[in-house]
Design a protein around this motif. Structure first.
Motif, short mmCIF file in Angstrom:
data_model
loop_
_atom_site.label_atom_id
_atom_site.label_comp_id
_atom_site.label_asym_id
_atom_site.label_seq_id
_atom_site.Cartn_x
_atom_site.Cartn_y
_atom_site.Cartn_z
N VAL A 252 6.39 -2.06 4.39
CA VAL A 252 5.86 -0.78 3.91
C VAL A 252 6.80 0.37 4.28
O VAL A 252 7.06 1.27 3.48
CB VAL A 252 4.45 -0.53 4.47
CG1 VAL A 252 3.95 0.84 4.07
CG2 VAL A 252 3.49 -1.61 3.99
N LYS A 253 7.35 0.32 5.51
CA LYS A 253 8.22 1.39 6.00
C LYS A 253 9.66 1.22 5.52
O LYS A 253 10.51 2.03 5.84
CB LYS A 253 8.18 1.43 7.53
CG LYS A 253 6.81 1.80 8.08
CD LYS A 253 6.81 1.75 9.60
CE LYS A 253 5.42 2.08 10.17
NZ LYS A 253 5.40 1.99 11.65
N SER B 11 4.18 -7.02 8.44
CA SER B 11 3.89 -6.32 7.19
C SER B 11 4.30 -4.84 7.19
O SER B 11 4.88 -4.36 6.20
CB SER B 11 2.40 -6.46 6.86
OG SER B 11 2.09 -5.83 5.64
N PRO B 12 4.05 -4.07 8.26
CA PRO B 12 4.44 -2.66 8.23
C PRO B 12 5.93 -2.43 8.05
O PRO B 12 6.33 -1.36 7.54
CB PRO B 12 3.98 -2.15 9.61
CG PRO B 12 2.86 -3.05 9.99
CD PRO B 12 3.26 -4.40 9.47
N LYS C 1 -0.52 -2.37 -2.35
CA LYS C 1 -0.03 -1.23 -3.12
C LYS C 1 0.80 -0.27 -2.27
O LYS C 1 1.41 0.66 -2.81
CB LYS C 1 -1.21 -0.48 -3.74
CG LYS C 1 -2.03 -1.30 -4.72
CD LYS C 1 -1.20 -1.74 -5.93
CE LYS C 1 -2.06 -2.48 -6.94
NZ LYS C 1 -1.28 -2.94 -8.12
N SER C 2 0.82 -0.49 -0.95
CA SER C 2 1.63 0.38 -0.09
C SER C 2 3.11 0.07 -0.19
O SER C 2 3.93 0.85 0.27
CB SER C 2 1.17 0.24 1.37
OG SER C 2 -0.17 0.67 1.53
N VAL C 3 3.45 -1.09 -0.76
CA VAL C 3 4.85 -1.44 -0.94
C VAL C 3 5.46 -0.51 -1.99
O VAL C 3 4.87 -0.27 -3.05
CB VAL C 3 5.00 -2.90 -1.39
CG1 VAL C 3 6.46 -3.25 -1.65
CG2 VAL C 3 4.41 -3.84 -0.34
N ASP C 4 6.63 0.01 -1.69
CA ASP C 4 7.33 0.87 -2.65
C ASP C 4 7.49 0.13 -3.98
O ASP C 4 7.83 -1.06 -4.01
CB ASP C 4 8.70 1.26 -2.08
CG ASP C 4 9.41 2.27 -2.95
OD1 ASP C 4 10.05 1.85 -3.94
OD2 ASP C 4 9.34 3.48 -2.64
N ARG C 5 7.25 0.81 -5.08
CA ARG C 5 7.28 0.17 -6.40
C ARG C 5 8.63 -0.45 -6.69
O ARG C 5 8.73 -1.50 -7.33
CB ARG C 5 6.93 1.19 -7.49
CG ARG C 5 5.47 1.66 -7.41
CD ARG C 5 5.17 2.68 -8.50
NE ARG C 5 5.29 2.11 -9.84
CZ ARG C 5 5.13 2.78 -10.96
NH1 ARG C 5 4.82 4.08 -10.90
NH2 ARG C 5 5.25 2.19 -12.12
N SER D 284 0.57 -6.04 2.50
CA SER D 284 1.11 -4.69 2.29
C SER D 284 0.56 -4.07 1.02
O SER D 284 0.42 -2.86 0.92
CB SER D 284 2.64 -4.75 2.25
OG SER D 284 3.15 -5.37 3.42
#
Length: 402
Positions: free
Chosen positions: A172-173, A168-169, A204-208, A202
């Motif tokens: 996000v990254k 998952s990270p 809401k941490s996922v880039d929009r 992930s």
């Protein structure tokens, strides 16, 4: 974590990496063009290393003693020579010695695909998902073309919850290969639910921008795969009102928006039927326009729903041109679960008269957590084409189940 098919993977990816980084450190144009020729020159240890590496990477047999001698010769002048360390690693028989050299070479260079592959192999053998992903991330950054070999292996270990937590990270990254892998895994019915879990973790941490790219496709694939428990969390990543969208309500710009994939209202077009949502009116609602040719029969519009048990009403206004033989249009509600589908409600033919406002009542029973609402249209083969318009559509709950 499930054990990766490392022996097969290593050989396959190693060949795929051939030529990508084998001669990148050559010192001049002759080494780059023809390391075999340059290797004949006195003192050309780097060229000899490059020549052996090229043979090794192409899957050809390399004399281990000669390769090790060339590598050691190069390392005497430059102890941090990554290609020489890689060559010595390949020529070393001892697993412990091979690993030690791979770890050393890995610290020297993060851009060497073969070294990353060796470190990945060791991590996979000992079920260390963090190290597996660290090395595959480095490998895929250096050689994006290796996705063809790497992605099927990653898909094979997605059932491991521990692995998914470590994966998952990377979403996000914004690791450059991660979006491609999400789409790859989503297209496999067996992996769709697992990769959805990675994305949901992930949140809401996922880039929009990334969410807009992958979530619509993932919503559709999870519905198709019967992974219904993943739909609402995925829809929640795209709207603050997931329950409104999944309860149908009205035809609006939002409820018919493709960003929700198959969770939005679907207007179906095929060889005999063409359906589309009309522009919104002053109240912000849209209508549905359907054209059905002679012999048409099938679904013109549909909606995936998560209605709670209870009583509901469906209200609409329908209009069809007057004709000698009336076509058929009716709503039907199916209760769907993994591998099963049961029709629990069907209306009469609401085109049996001219323009009319109709109200229907139906019940969603307990044990029916997800549904599919469909508009079925049929026109006789001998009848003329039909143009149908439905306006003022509303679907709402009137009472809870008792």
């Amino acid at each position: 974590m499930s054990r990766l098919p490392i022996k097969i993977a290593y050989g396959t990816i190693a060949v795929a990496l051939a030529g990508i980084s084998m001669i990148a450190t050559a010192g001049n144009s002759l080494r780059a063009r023809s390391p075999q020729v340059a290797a004949m020159l006195p003192g050309e240890t780097q060229a000899r290393v490059a020549a052996f590496n090229k043979l090794q990477g192409s899957g050809k047999k390399v004399p281990a003693k000669a390769a090790a001698a060339a590598a050691k010769d190069a390392l005497r002048s430059n102890p941090l020579d990554s290609p020489a360390l890689r060559l010595l690693m390949d020529a070393t028989v001892s697993p412990a010695g091979k690993l030690e050299l791979a770890e050393l070479a890995g610290r020297v260079s993060k851009r060497d695909g073969r070294i990353r592959l060796a470190l990945f192999e060791e991590a996979a053998r000992h079920n260390r998902p963090k190290q597996v992903l660290q090395n595959l991330d480095a490998l895929l950054r250096v050689t994006p073309e290796s996705q063809t070999q790497v992605f099927p292996m990653l898909g094979g270990v997605l059932p491991s919850e521990d692995f998914r937590a470590h994966l998952s990270p990377y979403l996000v990254k914004r690791s450059p290969w991660m979006l491609d892998f999400v789409l790859f895994a989503a297209n496999d019915g067996k992996s769709a639910g697992h990769i959805a879990d990675v994305v949901i973790r992930s949140g809401k941490s996922v880039d929009r921008r990334d969410a807009a790219y992958i979530v619509p496709h993932l919503i559709s694939r999870t519905i198709e795969a019967g992974e219904y428990s993943k739909v609402r969390p995925l829809v929640s990543m795209m709207t603050k009102s997931p329950d409104d969208l999944l309860a149908a309500g009205r035809w609006t710009n939002d409820s018919t928006d493709g960003k929700y994939g198959l969770a939005a209202w679907q207007a179906v077009s095929n060889a005999t039927t063409s359906a589309s949502f009309t522009s919104r009116n002053e109240a912000g609602n849209r209508g549905l326009s359907v054209y059905a040719s002679s012999g048409a029969r099938g679904i013109a519009a549909s909606k995936f729903l998560l209605l709670k048990p209870g009583s509901y009403e469906l209200i609409q206004e329908a209009e069809v041109a007057e004709m000698a033989r009336a076509p058929s249009a009716q709503w039907q509600l199916r209760c769907i679960s993994s591998g099963k589908s049961e029709t629990i409600w069907t209306t009469d033919n609401f085109l049996s008269a001219d323009r009319r406002k109709i109200k229907y009542l139906f019940t969603v029973p307990a044990g029916c957590p997800q549904q599919m609402l469909e508009l079925d249209v049929a026109v006789d083969f001998e009848a003329p084409p039909v143009e149908l318009t439905i306006d003022d559509f509303r679907l709402r709950r009137v009472s809870a189940a008792t």
